[in-house]
Design a protein around this motif. Structure first.
Motif, PDB file in Angstrom:
ATOM      1  N   ARG A  32       0.819  -1.221   0.000  1.00  0.00           N
ATOM      2  CA  ARG A  32       0.000   0.000   0.000  1.00  0.00           C
ATOM      3  C   ARG A  32       0.846   1.261   0.000  1.00  0.00           C
ATOM      4  NH1 ARG A  32      -3.874   2.011  -0.326  1.00  0.00           N
ATOM      5  NH2 ARG A  32      -5.346   2.052   1.380  1.00  0.00           N
ATOM      6  N   LEU A  33       2.029   1.196   0.626  1.00  0.00           N
ATOM      7  CA  LEU A  33       2.911   2.362   0.721  1.00  0.00           C
ATOM      8  C   LEU A  33       4.283   1.981   0.157  1.00  0.00           C
ATOM      9  CD1 LEU A  33       1.969   3.365   4.392  1.00  0.00           C
ATOM     10  CD2 LEU A  33       0.965   4.254   2.272  1.00  0.00           C
ATOM     11  N   PRO A  34       4.387   1.810  -1.154  1.00  0.00           N
ATOM     12  CA  PRO A  34       5.626   1.279  -1.748  1.00  0.00           C
ATOM     13  C   PRO A  34       6.840   2.190  -1.604  1.00  0.00           C
ATOM     14  CG  PRO A  34       4.057   1.946  -3.453  1.00  0.00           C
ATOM     15  CD  PRO A  34       3.321   1.990  -2.161  1.00  0.00           C
ATOM     16  N   ASP A  35       6.614   3.510  -1.420  1.00  0.00           N
ATOM     17  CA  ASP A  35       7.760   4.407  -1.261  1.00  0.00           C
ATOM     18  C   ASP A  35       7.965   4.823   0.198  1.00  0.00           C
ATOM     19  OD1 ASP A  35       5.561   6.020  -0.974  1.00  0.00           O
ATOM     20  OD2 ASP A  35       6.340   7.661  -2.211  1.00  0.00           O
ATOM     21  N   LEU A  36       7.480   3.985   1.104  1.00  0.00           N
ATOM     22  CA  LEU A  36       7.613   4.257   2.538  1.00  0.00           C
ATOM     23  C   LEU A  36       9.076   4.440   2.907  1.00  0.00           C
ATOM     24  CD1 LEU A  36       5.728   4.228   5.120  1.00  0.00           C
ATOM     25  CD2 LEU A  36       6.451   1.853   5.423  1.00  0.00           C
ATOM     26  N   GLU A  37       9.375   5.479   3.702  1.00  0.00           N
ATOM     27  CA  GLU A  37      10.739   5.691   4.176  1.00  0.00           C
ATOM     28  C   GLU A  37      10.729   6.250   5.581  1.00  0.00           C
ATOM     29  OE1 GLU A  37      12.471   8.286   1.297  1.00  0.00           O
ATOM     30  OE2 GLU A  37      11.694  10.098   2.259  1.00  0.00           O
ATOM     31  N   ILE A  38      11.793   5.956   6.311  1.00  0.00           N
ATOM     32  CA  ILE A  38      11.899   6.415   7.683  1.00  0.00           C
ATOM     33  C   ILE A  38      12.081   7.930   7.696  1.00  0.00           C
ATOM     34  CG2 ILE A  38      14.401   6.098   7.828  1.00  0.00           C
ATOM     35  CD1 ILE A  38      13.934   5.015  10.689  1.00  0.00           C
ATOM     36  N   ALA A  39      11.466   8.621   8.660  1.00  0.00           N
ATOM     37  CA  ALA A  39      11.426  10.081   8.656  1.00  0.00           C
ATOM     38  C   ALA A  39      12.475  10.712   9.566  1.00  0.00           C
ATOM     39  CB  ALA A  39      10.038  10.568   9.059  1.00  0.00           C
ATOM     40  N   VAL A  40      13.207   9.906  10.326  1.00  0.00           N
ATOM     41  CA  VAL A  40      14.259  10.425  11.208  1.00  0.00           C
ATOM     42  C   VAL A  40      15.486   9.532  11.066  1.00  0.00           C
ATOM     43  CG1 VAL A  40      12.590  11.353  12.869  1.00  0.00           C
ATOM     44  CG2 VAL A  40      13.502   9.043  13.180  1.00  0.00           C
ATOM     45  N   PRO A  41      16.662  10.024  11.438  1.00  0.00           N
ATOM     46  CA  PRO A  41      17.835   9.142  11.429  1.00  0.00           C
ATOM     47  C   PRO A  41      17.601   7.934  12.340  1.00  0.00           C
ATOM     48  CG  PRO A  41      18.501  11.437  11.666  1.00  0.00           C
ATOM     49  CD  PRO A  41      17.008  11.405  11.801  1.00  0.00           C
ATOM     50  N   GLU A  42      18.084   6.776  11.921  1.00  0.00           N
ATOM     51  CA  GLU A  42      17.819   5.547  12.677  1.00  0.00           C
ATOM     52  C   GLU A  42      18.269   5.662  14.126  1.00  0.00           C
ATOM     53  OE1 GLU A  42      18.719   0.726  12.382  1.00  0.00           O
ATOM     54  OE2 GLU A  42      19.737   2.141  11.029  1.00  0.00           O
ATOM     55  N   GLU A  43      19.405   6.343  14.352  1.00  0.00           N
ATOM     56  CA  GLU A  43      19.935   6.439  15.715  1.00  0.00           C
ATOM     57  C   GLU A  43      19.060   7.297  16.625  1.00  0.00           C
ATOM     58  OE1 GLU A  43      22.151   9.386  13.039  1.00  0.00           O
ATOM     59  OE2 GLU A  43      21.493   7.275  12.975  1.00  0.00           O
ATOM     60  N   GLU A  44      18.103   8.031  16.056  1.00  0.00           N
ATOM     61  CA  GLU A  44      17.209   8.864  16.864  1.00  0.00           C
ATOM     62  C   GLU A  44      15.910   8.160  17.216  1.00  0.00           C
ATOM     63  OE1 GLU A  44      16.550  12.675  15.111  1.00  0.00           O
ATOM     64  OE2 GLU A  44      18.701  13.119  14.891  1.00  0.00           O
ATOM     65  N   LEU A  45      15.729   6.926  16.779  1.00  0.00           N
ATOM     66  CA  LEU A  45      14.502   6.206  17.101  1.00  0.00           C
ATOM     67  C   LEU A  45      14.433   5.945  18.609  1.00  0.00           C
ATOM     68  CD1 LEU A  45      14.375   3.573  14.213  1.00  0.00           C
ATOM     69  CD2 LEU A  45      12.871   5.558  14.509  1.00  0.00           C
TER      70      LEU A  45
END
Length: 437
Positions: free
Chosen positions: A384-397
């Motif tokens: 459903r969301l093929p261009d899904l991408e993380i919105a913050v740097p991984e280390e900030e999760l």
């Protein structure tokens, strides 16, 4: 007389070292859980060996078993290791108060998680048979429909928190339907469960509220049975009492829900942050099931699982265990045991010999439905969301930690217009998952 196993692995401190380190218990709560848990387990193994003296709350001691071989001993031998927490010395001594946030997970219940031998087999047969009656095709369709509704709820915003708006909501909505809860009671149970899994004093009050909701459900299903887990447990030929039905439902819900939430979130995180894995998945070299298994190896949804209680004095992994001591299944630590991993330390894709679901007679009976729910949830997002991408740097999760698990607190993502459901390929094959072992 003491029972003993010759299970001293590389890095074990030995008898003299065990005596010294047993008094230096590793905190398994609070700030001690900040940072990568893999590094914590490595330090534990280096300093203490495969059986680690830990503290799961201030002044409350236990042993964390992070050796693969030792954990198999622990899970398979009910003669030396009981599931009944009433044997636990700190509890008998009054050092764990009734309102401790530990109690919802380690307090005794008349349920399969807290029983041994014949009693365990009796209750497990009822739970396993009820879960086996869940129609896999219908469950896939239920999960997919729920996932579609959730995606539609945030699709126009082009951004979302996939923990709060998806992973934390989807399993609960599916489970409440499997239990046979109505539209009013289902949301109340969902709200209650989000409190129970948090290690706070509020968990105790939430635990009581959940009990009242489920007792009302049991009374209703005795009058109007349906095609649901509650009704199937009530009518099972082993003859569970209402109290046993209640507490086995609690075990199914509490043990299964947080695990599935973490599994969905962590698998999605890997697909968003590991370009090589995402590329292999897109090209068909790997499957979503491969991603699910990678999470179970690297970051099991339940890191540590309570508990076993020594029935007598014994020696395990170079440590002297006393009768009444609690031993915790260090599932993540055992998966990372150098004795079972390849030389490069990376689990082999497709290998399901991990211990994420435990082992022995108490292996999780809901592992296949959990996999099905997780796989369908992740696949629906991908399509459903093929261009899904993380919105913050991984280390900030941000992460939520407890002695038992470490899960994402948030997973912020962004995306463009979602693909229409009617045009999307199937989110998951319409068949229950197989178990490649």
């Amino acid at each position: 007389m003491t029972a003993a196993w010759a299970t001293g692995a590389a890095g074990t401190t030995g008898a003299a070292g065990a005596a010294d380190t047993a008094t230096r218990r590793v905190p398994l709560h609070g700030a001690a859980l900040d940072g990568p848990l893999t590094e914590l387990y490595e330090r534990m193994r280096r300093d203490h060996g495969n059986v680690v003296p830990v503290e799961i709350a201030p002044g409350v001691e236990a042993w964390l078993v992070i050796g693969h071989r030792e954990l198999l001993h622990l899970t398979r031998d009910e003669q030396y290791f009981s599931h009944d927490p009433r044997r636990w010395t700190p509890l008998r001594d009054g050092r764990v108060p009734a309102d401790s946030p530990l109690m919802p997970l380690v307090g005794w219940r008349p349920a399969l998680l807290f029983a041994d031998g014949t009693q365990h087999r009796r209750m497990r047969s009822a739970v396993a048979d009820a879960l086996a009656r869940v129609n896999g095709h219908e469950l896939i369709r239920t999960v997919r429909a729920t996932a579609e509704r959730l995606v539609a709820g945030f699709a126009d915003q082009h951004r979302a928190d996939l923990v709060a708006q998806y992973a934390r909501v989807l399993p609960l909505q599916v489970v409440t339907e499997l239990l046979g809860l109505d539209e009013e009671s289902g949301p109340r149970l969902v709200e209650t469960l989000t409190t129970i899994v948090a290690p706070t004093v509020a968990a105790t009050g939430a635990n009581k509220r959940m009990g009242r909701i489920l007792l009302d459900l049991i009374a209703w299903k005795k009058q109007r049975p349906g095609a649901d887990l509650t009704s199937w447990l009530l009518e099972h030929p082993v003859g569970l009492s209402d109290e046993e039905v209640l507490h086995n439902l609690v075990c199914i819900i509490v043990a299964g829900n947080n695990t599935t939430v973490n599994w969905i979130a962590s698998t999605t995180q890997i697909l968003l942050t590991d370009p090589a894995f995402r590329s292999s998945l897109a090209r068909g070299h790997l499957t979503v099931d491969d991603a699910l298994d990678l999470v179970l190896w690297r970051q099991p949804p339940t890191q540590n699982f309570p508990g076993r209680y020594a029935t007598r004095d014994l020696r395990l992994g170079g440590q002297d265990i006393r009768a009444g001591d609690m031993l915790i299944l260090g599932l993540a630590g055992a998966n990372a045991d150098p004795e079972v991993l390849p030389e490069d330390g990376r689990p082999v894709v497709g290998n399901r010999s991990h211990l994420a679901f435990g082992a022995g007679p108490h292996t999780c009976p809901a592992r296949d439905p959990a996999r099905l729910i997780t796989r369908t949830a992740v696949d629906t997002l991908r399509h459903r969301l093929p261009d899904l991408e993380i919105a913050v740097p991984e280390e900030e999760l941000p992460w939520v930690t407890s002695p038992w698990s470490k899960g994402l607190a948030k997973l912020p993502v962004r995306f463009s217009a979602p693909q229409l459901a009617a045009d999307a390929p199937p989110a998951a094959p319409d068949s229950p998952p197989g178990d490649r072992r």
